[in-house]
Structures are given as structure tokens and as C-alpha cells.
Design a protein around this motif. Sequence first.
Motif, PDB file in Angstrom:
ATOM      1  N   UNK A  90       0.811  -1.214   0.000  1.00 12.75           N
ATOM      2  CA  UNK A  90       0.000   0.000   0.000  1.00 12.75           C
ATOM      3  C   UNK A  90       0.847   1.269   0.000  1.00 12.75           C
ATOM      4  N   UNK A  91       2.189   1.097   0.031  1.00 14.17           N
ATOM      5  CA  UNK A  91       3.074   2.252  -0.059  1.00 14.17           C
ATOM      6  C   UNK A  91       3.474   2.866   1.257  1.00 14.17           C
ATOM      7  N   UNK A  92       3.222   2.182   2.389  1.00 17.32           N
ATOM      8  CA  UNK A  92       3.548   2.764   3.687  1.00 17.32           C
ATOM      9  C   UNK A  92       5.048   2.793   3.959  1.00 17.32           C
ATOM     10  N   UNK A  93       5.801   1.894   3.356  1.00 21.13           N
ATOM     11  CA  UNK A  93       7.242   1.840   3.576  1.00 21.13           C
ATOM     12  C   UNK A  93       7.814   0.592   2.950  1.00 21.13           C
ATOM     13  N   UNK A  94       9.030   0.234   3.378  1.00 16.16           N
ATOM     14  CA  UNK A  94       9.692  -0.981   2.911  1.00 16.16           C
ATOM     15  C   UNK A  94       9.865  -1.917   4.103  1.00 16.16           C
ATOM     16  N   UNK A  95      10.241  -3.163   3.843  1.00 14.90           N
ATOM     17  CA  UNK A  95      10.397  -4.127   4.928  1.00 14.90           C
ATOM     18  C   UNK A  95      11.347  -5.235   4.520  1.00 14.90           C
ATOM     19  N   UNK A  96      12.066  -5.759   5.495  1.00 10.59           N
ATOM     20  CA  UNK A  96      12.843  -6.988   5.307  1.00 10.59           C
ATOM     21  C   UNK A  96      11.935  -8.151   5.678  1.00 10.59           C
ATOM     22  N   UNK A  97      11.748  -9.070   4.736  1.00 13.79           N
ATOM     23  CA  UNK A  97      10.877 -10.211   4.978  1.00 13.79           C
ATOM     24  C   UNK A  97      11.527 -11.481   4.462  1.00 13.79           C
ATOM     25  N   UNK A  98      11.219 -12.613   5.061  1.00 13.99           N
ATOM     26  CA  UNK A  98      11.730 -13.893   4.559  1.00 13.99           C
ATOM     27  C   UNK A  98      10.952 -14.358   3.345  1.00 13.99           C
ATOM     28  N   UNK A  99      11.655 -14.965   2.412  1.00 12.34           N
ATOM     29  CA  UNK A  99      10.978 -15.510   1.239  1.00 12.34           C
ATOM     30  C   UNK A  99      10.014 -16.603   1.676  1.00 12.34           C
ATOM     31  N   UNK A 100       8.919 -16.732   0.994  1.00 12.76           N
ATOM     32  CA  UNK A 100       7.846 -17.714   1.201  1.00 12.76           C
ATOM     33  C   UNK A 100       6.988 -17.450   2.429  1.00 12.76           C
ATOM     34  N   UNK A 101       7.362 -16.474   3.253  1.00  8.23           N
ATOM     35  CA  UNK A 101       6.561 -16.210   4.454  1.00  8.23           C
ATOM     36  C   UNK A 101       5.190 -15.656   4.105  1.00  8.23           C
ATOM     37  N   UNK A 102       5.090 -14.988   2.946  1.00  7.86           N
ATOM     38  CA  UNK A 102       3.803 -14.422   2.525  1.00  7.86           C
ATOM     39  C   UNK A 102       3.435 -14.986   1.158  1.00  7.86           C
ATOM     40  N   UNK A 103       3.684 -16.279   0.992  1.00  4.27           N
ATOM     41  CA  UNK A 103       3.428 -16.940  -0.280  1.00  4.27           C
ATOM     42  C   UNK A 103       1.964 -16.794  -0.680  1.00  4.27           C
ATOM     43  N   UNK A 104       1.766 -16.451  -1.948  1.00  6.54           N
ATOM     44  CA  UNK A 104       0.407 -16.346  -2.445  1.00  6.54           C
ATOM     45  C   UNK A 104      -0.265 -15.019  -2.150  1.00  6.54           C
ATOM     46  N   UNK A 105       0.481 -14.072  -1.530  1.00 12.74           N
ATOM     47  CA  UNK A 105      -0.115 -12.786  -1.231  1.00 12.74           C
ATOM     48  C   UNK A 105      -0.339 -11.966  -2.493  1.00 12.74           C
ATOM     49  N   UNK A 106      -1.316 -11.085  -2.454  1.00 14.64           N
ATOM     50  CA  UNK A 106      -1.618 -10.254  -3.621  1.00 14.64           C
ATOM     51  C   UNK A 106      -1.490  -8.783  -3.271  1.00 14.64           C
TER      52      UNK A 106
END
Length: 295
Positions: free
Chosen positions: A233-249
Motif C-alpha cells: 500500500x506504499x507505507x514503507x519498505x520491509x525486510x521479509x523472509x521468502x515464502x513467508x507471505x506466499x500467495x499474497x496479492x
Amino acid sequence: MHVEDLRWFAVLAETEHLTAAATALGTSQPNLSRSLRRVEDAFGVALFEREHRGLRLNPYGRIVLEAAQAGTAAVDVAQHRIDSLLDPQSGTVRLAFLHSVASSLLPDLLKAFRAVGPSAEFALRQGAAHDIVEDLENGDAEIGIISPRADPERFGWHLLEQQRLALHVPPGHPLASRRRVELAAAAAEPFVGLQPGFGFRRISDELCRAAGFTPRLAFEATDLTTIDSLVGAGLGVAVLPSSAVRGGDSGAVAVPLAGVQSRREIGMTWRLRASLTPAAERFQAFVRSRPVIST
């Protein structure tokens, strides 16, 4: 007095005849008489009126009969529940897991296990790593899926998945088109992260410190999916692990981090000084037989 004495008393109360009750129970009259004596001694009163043709339940006996029927029924329910727990095929596995594995690792594990153990049941609990450790300590869960690893002096551990880390940026962000990005390139960006106390928050903070900056937090969430959505949504950036949000849109773009060797490790854990139920042991053995996933 034992539970079996109450069962025999209930049969005798229904027949009001010593010979008929002994025959129905498959025992001798002397055995049944001794059993009745134990029940009456326990309550301190006679429970039958002795008549020429047999026995007649008195007011005290009717009170004890009601309690005996309720008590033996409760014992039967308890025994059934214990038998179910002791059955490795159809018992219940009490499993606690992280929010971030709810859409990826966990459903894959459950689906694979149900293919070989379709009768197994699961009592699931979802929470942060520190909540899962507490669930294991107080017995609300037998097995947990967490990150990072809990105290090795108290908890067993089996590695399930190693996740590469990426910088998630909003769609159209200047960094979104890069094949890889140094974390320092995002030093001036607002970050979306987990609240303090979460295991992955410590990992992300350490990475930023190693890159030479302290992230400016625009928002602190309680799960990784929310973070990804807010980045999208444009609030900022983030460090995230791959596959942790699999299938997200969410629309957020994951750009692999360059020069970062850290991996987020997801593992199965259990309390070392606690016995697992047979169903949980079977699930644990199944999970340990699977290869470690690298994403």
C-alpha cells in the motif's frame, strides 16, 4: 470401594435381586454381596431394604444410584478420551505455530501427514514464538513450529526450513527493478516491521545495524502478512523472509538482498522433559523424516 463396585451396585439396584444381578454380571452371589458391602461401608448406611423376595432400594440407595450412574458415565468418557489420546492413528496432536507459516509451511505439513494418517486430529494454536514457548511449557501444546530456536537446554529442535531474506518495496519503487539490492540502499526509507519481542524483529534490526543504520519505523505489526500488505500500500519498505507471505496479492515487490548471509530458520520444537502422546510422537517422526526446505 472401586468404580467397578459402583457399576455392580447400579445393576443390583435395577434388578433388586441378588441372584439375577450376579448372573447378569457374570459373577457369584458372594462376590456381589462383598461388593455391595464395600459400597454401603463407604457411605455408612444400608442402601437396600431386605425383603423376602429380594431387595428394595431405599431413599439412601436412590441417592447413591444417581451418583453411581453419573460417576461411572464420567469415568467412561474420561477413559474414551484417554484411549483416543493413546491411539497413534486417531489421537489428537496439540500443535502451536507461527502466524507466518499459516499459509505456507503448516498447511503443506498437515496435508502430507493426513495423506498417511487420515484419522489423526489436530488441536491448533497460533501465536508469536514467545507465546508458543509458553504453550509448550504449560502443556497447552506438545509441538511447536517456531523461529528462532528456543532454549536448547529445555527444548528439542529440528530444522524445517531455511528462508532467504528480501527487501519488500512498494510497486513502482526505484529499487523494485533491481535484481539484488544492498540493505544500506534503503537506509533513508520508512520501514514497516514487527513489534519488539518478536524473533524476526531481532533479525531485521541486526541486519540494519550491520548495514550501518537504525530503521525508522512507520508502523509495527504483529504478523508478516500485514507488513507485506502495508508495503504494497506504499507505507514503507520491509525486510521479509521468502515464502513467508506466499500467495499474497499485496503488490509488494520482493528484491533479494545482496551480501546478506543470514537466513530465517523455521523449526519444530518440543519440551525435552515432557512425554509426547503417541499421536504427537508419530507426527514428530513424520516431520523429522522430511528434507529441509531452502527457499
